[in-house]
Write a protein that holds these residues in place. Structure first.
Motif, PDB file in Angstrom:
ATOM      1  N   GLY A  38      39.500  51.764  64.139  1.00  0.00           N
ATOM      2  CA  GLY A  38      38.960  52.153  65.440  1.00  0.00           C
ATOM      3  C   GLY A  38      38.656  51.104  66.506  1.00  0.00           C
ATOM      4  N   ASP A  39      38.904  49.744  66.232  1.00  0.00           N
ATOM      5  CA  ASP A  39      38.487  48.897  67.014  1.00  0.00           C
ATOM      6  C   ASP A  39      39.692  48.876  67.940  1.00  0.00           C
ATOM      7  OD1 ASP A  39      36.339  47.882  65.872  1.00  0.00           O
ATOM      8  OD2 ASP A  39      37.207  46.036  64.954  1.00  0.00           O
ATOM      9  N   VAL A  40      39.581  48.269  69.295  1.00  0.00           N
ATOM     10  CA  VAL A  40      40.463  47.981  70.236  1.00  0.00           C
ATOM     11  C   VAL A  40      41.319  47.154  69.935  1.00  0.00           C
ATOM     12  CG1 VAL A  40      40.697  47.378  72.528  1.00  0.00           C
ATOM     13  CG2 VAL A  40      38.832  48.964  72.118  1.00  0.00           C
ATOM     14  N   ILE A  41      42.761  47.387  70.140  1.00  0.00           N
ATOM     15  CA  ILE A  41      43.874  46.396  69.869  1.00  0.00           C
ATOM     16  C   ILE A  41      44.092  45.686  71.303  1.00  0.00           C
ATOM     17  CG2 ILE A  41      46.297  46.331  69.457  1.00  0.00           C
ATOM     18  CD1 ILE A  41      46.100  48.887  67.581  1.00  0.00           C
ATOM     19  N   PRO A  42      44.169  44.492  71.351  1.00  0.00           N
ATOM     20  CA  PRO A  42      44.369  43.637  72.455  1.00  0.00           C
ATOM     21  C   PRO A  42      45.467  43.874  73.200  1.00  0.00           C
ATOM     22  CG  PRO A  42      43.610  42.299  70.732  1.00  0.00           C
ATOM     23  CD  PRO A  42      43.749  43.450  69.988  1.00  0.00           C
ATOM     24  N   GLU A  43      45.611  43.802  74.532  1.00  0.00           N
ATOM     25  CA  GLU A  43      46.827  44.044  75.035  1.00  0.00           C
ATOM     26  C   GLU A  43      48.193  43.029  74.797  1.00  0.00           C
ATOM     27  OE1 GLU A  43      48.663  43.920  79.821  1.00  0.00           O
ATOM     28  OE2 GLU A  43      46.377  43.563  79.447  1.00  0.00           O
ATOM     29  N   GLN A  44      47.755  41.746  74.405  1.00  0.00           N
ATOM     30  CA  GLN A  44      48.735  41.106  74.052  1.00  0.00           C
ATOM     31  C   GLN A  44      49.383  41.543  72.671  1.00  0.00           C
ATOM     32  OE1 GLN A  44      47.687  36.938  73.681  1.00  0.00           O
ATOM     33  NE2 GLN A  44      49.752  36.147  73.384  1.00  0.00           N
ATOM     34  N   ARG A  45      48.723  41.945  71.928  1.00  0.00           N
ATOM     35  CA  ARG A  45      49.111  42.649  70.518  1.00  0.00           C
ATOM     36  C   ARG A  45      50.031  43.957  71.020  1.00  0.00           C
ATOM     37  NH1 ARG A  45      49.724  42.617  65.409  1.00  0.00           N
ATOM     38  NH2 ARG A  45      49.311  44.260  63.938  1.00  0.00           N
ATOM     39  N   ARG A  46      49.475  44.710  71.768  1.00  0.00           N
ATOM     40  CA  ARG A  46      50.227  46.194  72.105  1.00  0.00           C
ATOM     41  C   ARG A  46      51.422  45.713  72.618  1.00  0.00           C
ATOM     42  NH1 ARG A  46      44.979  47.355  74.706  1.00  0.00           N
ATOM     43  NH2 ARG A  46      46.319  47.330  76.567  1.00  0.00           N
ATOM     44  N   LYS A  47      51.724  44.721  73.297  1.00  0.00           N
ATOM     45  CA  LYS A  47      52.946  44.443  74.094  1.00  0.00           C
ATOM     46  C   LYS A  47      54.231  44.313  73.041  1.00  0.00           C
ATOM     47  CE  LYS A  47      51.380  42.280  78.237  1.00  0.00           C
ATOM     48  NZ  LYS A  47      51.196  40.980  79.062  1.00  0.00           N
ATOM     49  N   LEU A  48      53.789  44.107  71.795  1.00  0.00           N
ATOM     50  CA  LEU A  48      54.913  43.899  70.949  1.00  0.00           C
ATOM     51  C   LEU A  48      55.311  45.353  70.747  1.00  0.00           C
ATOM     52  CD1 LEU A  48      52.720  41.883  67.963  1.00  0.00           C
ATOM     53  CD2 LEU A  48      54.501  41.086  69.465  1.00  0.00           C
ATOM     54  N   GLY A  49      54.848  46.410  70.521  1.00  0.00           N
ATOM     55  CA  GLY A  49      55.579  47.895  70.566  1.00  0.00           C
ATOM     56  C   GLY A  49      55.275  48.374  69.281  1.00  0.00           C
ATOM     57  N   GLY A  50      54.877  49.399  69.125  1.00  0.00           N
ATOM     58  CA  GLY A  50      54.919  50.119  67.729  1.00  0.00           C
ATOM     59  C   GLY A  50      53.685  49.740  67.096  1.00  0.00           C
ATOM     60  N   VAL A  51      52.762  49.090  67.572  1.00  0.00           N
ATOM     61  CA  VAL A  51      51.642  48.536  66.824  1.00  0.00           C
ATOM     62  C   VAL A  51      50.566  49.814  66.656  1.00  0.00           C
ATOM     63  CG1 VAL A  51      49.567  46.791  66.942  1.00  0.00           C
ATOM     64  CG2 VAL A  51      52.028  46.028  67.819  1.00  0.00           C
ATOM     65  N   THR A  52      50.014  49.592  65.604  1.00  0.00           N
ATOM     66  CA  THR A  52      48.934  50.811  65.416  1.00  0.00           C
ATOM     67  C   THR A  52      47.753  50.504  64.582  1.00  0.00           C
ATOM     68  OG1 THR A  52      50.105  51.261  62.864  1.00  0.00           O
ATOM     69  CG2 THR A  52      50.860  52.580  64.618  1.00  0.00           C
ATOM     70  N   LEU A  53      47.891  49.033  64.256  1.00  0.00           N
ATOM     71  CA  LEU A  53      46.628  48.483  63.333  1.00  0.00           C
ATOM     72  C   LEU A  53      46.240  47.420  64.320  1.00  0.00           C
ATOM     73  CD1 LEU A  53      47.821  48.590  59.661  1.00  0.00           C
ATOM     74  CD2 LEU A  53      46.402  50.338  61.087  1.00  0.00           C
ATOM     75  N   CYS A  54      44.773  46.794  64.112  1.00  0.00           N
ATOM     76  CA  CYS A  54      44.335  45.695  64.613  1.00  0.00           C
ATOM     77  C   CYS A  54      44.808  44.512  63.867  1.00  0.00           C
ATOM     78  CB  CYS A  54      42.704  45.784  64.938  1.00  0.00           C
ATOM     79  SG  CYS A  54      42.045  45.664  63.292  1.00  0.00           S
ATOM     80  N   VAL A  55      44.574  43.309  64.296  1.00  0.00           N
ATOM     81  CA  VAL A  55      45.037  42.015  63.549  1.00  0.00           C
ATOM     82  C   VAL A  55      44.318  42.109  62.148  1.00  0.00           C
ATOM     83  CG1 VAL A  55      44.926  39.593  63.536  1.00  0.00           C
ATOM     84  CG2 VAL A  55      45.535  40.749  65.709  1.00  0.00           C
ATOM     85  N   THR A  56      42.999  42.436  62.151  1.00  0.00           N
ATOM     86  CA  THR A  56      42.473  42.126  60.863  1.00  0.00           C
ATOM     87  C   THR A  56      43.055  43.451  60.067  1.00  0.00           C
ATOM     88  OG1 THR A  56      40.342  41.567  61.925  1.00  0.00           O
ATOM     89  CG2 THR A  56      40.280  42.549  59.735  1.00  0.00           C
ATOM     90  N   CYS A  57      43.306  44.642  60.281  1.00  0.00           N
ATOM     91  CA  CYS A  57      43.544  45.516  59.362  1.00  0.00           C
ATOM     92  C   CYS A  57      45.015  45.294  58.897  1.00  0.00           C
ATOM     93  CB  CYS A  57      43.665  46.879  60.074  1.00  0.00           C
ATOM     94  SG  CYS A  57      41.698  47.670  60.193  1.00  0.00           S
ATOM     95  N   GLN A  58      45.781  44.729  59.760  1.00  0.00           N
ATOM     96  CA  GLN A  58      47.213  44.663  59.568  1.00  0.00           C
ATOM     97  C   GLN A  58      47.117  43.420  58.412  1.00  0.00           C
ATOM     98  OE1 GLN A  58      50.160  46.194  60.730  1.00  0.00           O
ATOM     99  NE2 GLN A  58      51.240  44.718  59.170  1.00  0.00           N
ATOM    100  N   GLY A  59      46.658  42.541  58.543  1.00  0.00           N
ATOM    101  CA  GLY A  59      46.396  41.375  57.589  1.00  0.00           C
ATOM    102  C   GLY A  59      46.092  42.013  56.396  1.00  0.00           C
ATOM    103  N   VAL A  60      45.006  42.845  56.217  1.00  0.00           N
ATOM    104  CA  VAL A  60      44.640  43.482  54.802  1.00  0.00           C
ATOM    105  C   VAL A  60      45.669  44.317  54.396  1.00  0.00           C
ATOM    106  CG1 VAL A  60      43.016  45.316  53.796  1.00  0.00           C
ATOM    107  CG2 VAL A  60      42.119  43.423  55.561  1.00  0.00           C
ATOM    108  N   LEU A  61      46.588  45.080  55.084  1.00  0.00           N
ATOM    109  CA  LEU A  61      47.453  45.715  54.700  1.00  0.00           C
ATOM    110  C   LEU A  61      48.673  45.081  54.181  1.00  0.00           C
ATOM    111  CD1 LEU A  61      49.248  48.446  54.518  1.00  0.00           C
ATOM    112  CD2 LEU A  61      50.167  48.198  56.705  1.00  0.00           C
TER     113      LEU A  61
END
Length: 72
Positions: A38-61
Motif C-alpha cells: 500500500g505504499d506510494v510508488i514514486p513517479e519515476q518508477r511509475r513512468k516505467l509503465g505497468g508497475v504494480t509493486l514498490c521497489v521493496t516489494c518488487q525486490g522481495v518478489l
C-alpha cells in the motif's frame, strides 16, 4: 576545431542513446500504490509503465522467484 577525443565522446553518447531507445517500452498504466503493502510508488518508477509493486516489494518478489527457480 574538433579533436579525436571530442569525436569519441560524441560517438559514445550516441551509442548510449541508441541503447536507451532500444529498451522495451511498456505502455500499461502503473499503480499509484503498491498492491502488496500500500505504499506510494514514486513517479519515476511509475513512468516505467505497468508497475504494480514498490521497489521493496518488487525486490522481495524477485528474491523469492530466484530462490524457487532451482527447485523442480
Amino acid at each position: 576545431m574538433v579533436d579525436l577525443v571530442d569525436m569519441a565522446e560524441d560517438f559514445r553518447a550516441l551509442q548510449l542513446q541508441e541503447q536507451i531507445n532500444a529498451r522495451p517500452q511498456f505502455h500499461a498504466v502503473s499503480n499509484f500504490e503498491c498492491d502488496e503493502c500500500g505504499d506510494v510508488i514514486p513517479e519515476q518508477r511509475r513512468k516505467l509503465g505497468g508497475v504494480t509493486l514498490c521497489v521493496t516489494c518488487q525486490g522481495v518478489l524477485e528474491a523469492k522467484q530466484k530462490h524457487h527457480r532451482g527447485y523442480r
